[in-house]
Design a protein around this motif. Sequence first.
Motif, PDB file in Angstrom:
ATOM      1  N   THR A  87       0.856  -1.003   0.018  1.00  0.00           N
ATOM      2  CA  THR A  87      -0.101   0.133   0.078  1.00  0.00           C
ATOM      3  C   THR A  87       0.949   1.359   0.157  1.00  0.00           C
ATOM      4  OG1 THR A  87      -1.650  -1.154   1.187  1.00  0.00           O
ATOM      5  CG2 THR A  87      -1.942   1.006   1.236  1.00  0.00           C
ATOM      6  N   GLU A 125      -5.245  -1.311  -7.322  1.00  0.00           N
ATOM      7  CA  GLU A 125      -6.515  -0.422  -7.045  1.00  0.00           C
ATOM      8  C   GLU A 125      -6.097   0.758  -6.280  1.00  0.00           C
ATOM      9  OE1 GLU A 125      -8.125  -2.933  -4.166  1.00  0.00           O
ATOM     10  OE2 GLU A 125      -8.196  -4.739  -5.318  1.00  0.00           O
ATOM     11  N   PRO A 127      -8.373   2.906  -4.125  1.00  0.00           N
ATOM     12  CA  PRO A 127      -9.520   3.042  -3.152  1.00  0.00           C
ATOM     13  C   PRO A 127     -10.136   4.794  -3.046  1.00  0.00           C
ATOM     14  CG  PRO A 127      -7.812   2.400  -2.001  1.00  0.00           C
ATOM     15  CD  PRO A 127      -7.335   2.144  -3.273  1.00  0.00           C
ATOM     16  N   ASN A 128      -8.969   5.342  -2.938  1.00  0.00           N
ATOM     17  CA  ASN A 128      -9.352   6.862  -2.913  1.00  0.00           C
ATOM     18  C   ASN A 128      -8.200   7.715  -3.728  1.00  0.00           C
ATOM     19  OD1 ASN A 128      -7.174   7.372  -0.981  1.00  0.00           O
ATOM     20  ND2 ASN A 128      -8.707   6.647   0.406  1.00  0.00           N
ATOM     21  N   THR A 131      -4.414   6.895  -2.120  1.00  0.00           N
ATOM     22  CA  THR A 131      -4.196   5.386  -1.769  1.00  0.00           C
ATOM     23  C   THR A 131      -3.857   4.548  -3.081  1.00  0.00           C
ATOM     24  OG1 THR A 131      -5.150   5.809   0.384  1.00  0.00           O
ATOM     25  CG2 THR A 131      -4.450   3.756  -0.200  1.00  0.00           C
TER      26      THR A 131
END
Length: 179
Positions: A87, A125, A127-128, A131
């Motif tokens: 992440t 990915e 998500p926002n 991130t």
Amino acid sequence: MSRIGKKPIEIPSGVTIDVKDNLVTVKGPKGEDSQLVSKNLKLEQNDNELNVIASENPTKIENQEHGLFRSLIANMVLGVTEGYQKTLQIEGTGYRAQKQGKTLVMNLGFSHQVKMDDPEGIEVEVPNDRTIIVKGTNKQLVGQYAANIRRWRKPEPYKGKGIRYEGEHIRRKVGKTGK
């Protein structure tokens, strides 16, 4: 003998390991991965564990390979069962990321947008807009792609702006002082 190399690799249910001509192929619920193993090592597969066996009197190089290839195979087993993820957090005014199909598009303060296509076997990915999550079954590819993203804007020590790993601590410096 290598301490790490002597440990057996547990094979969970749903995972199959095929060894043919020093090529180890691991198949599991999340995908498939393969690794070429040194000819100095032998692989013994029992019911639910795999042992990496070195020669009787290994040289220093053979001893190092023993632990290395045992770790690589164990990482492949973990990758096809659970998978790996990194992440990344984006800090800074105007810095953001978004996903357009299989392309990661980032605004990082340059005069242009930074576009990166997802490599084979890697899923990204967002998500926002602050991130980025990099997922995959190969530990090395996940880490390398996350490092390639981070390389565009490494965190700087004065304001802390840039792309950092989740949980990474940035040592801050004091700026100039006026007279």
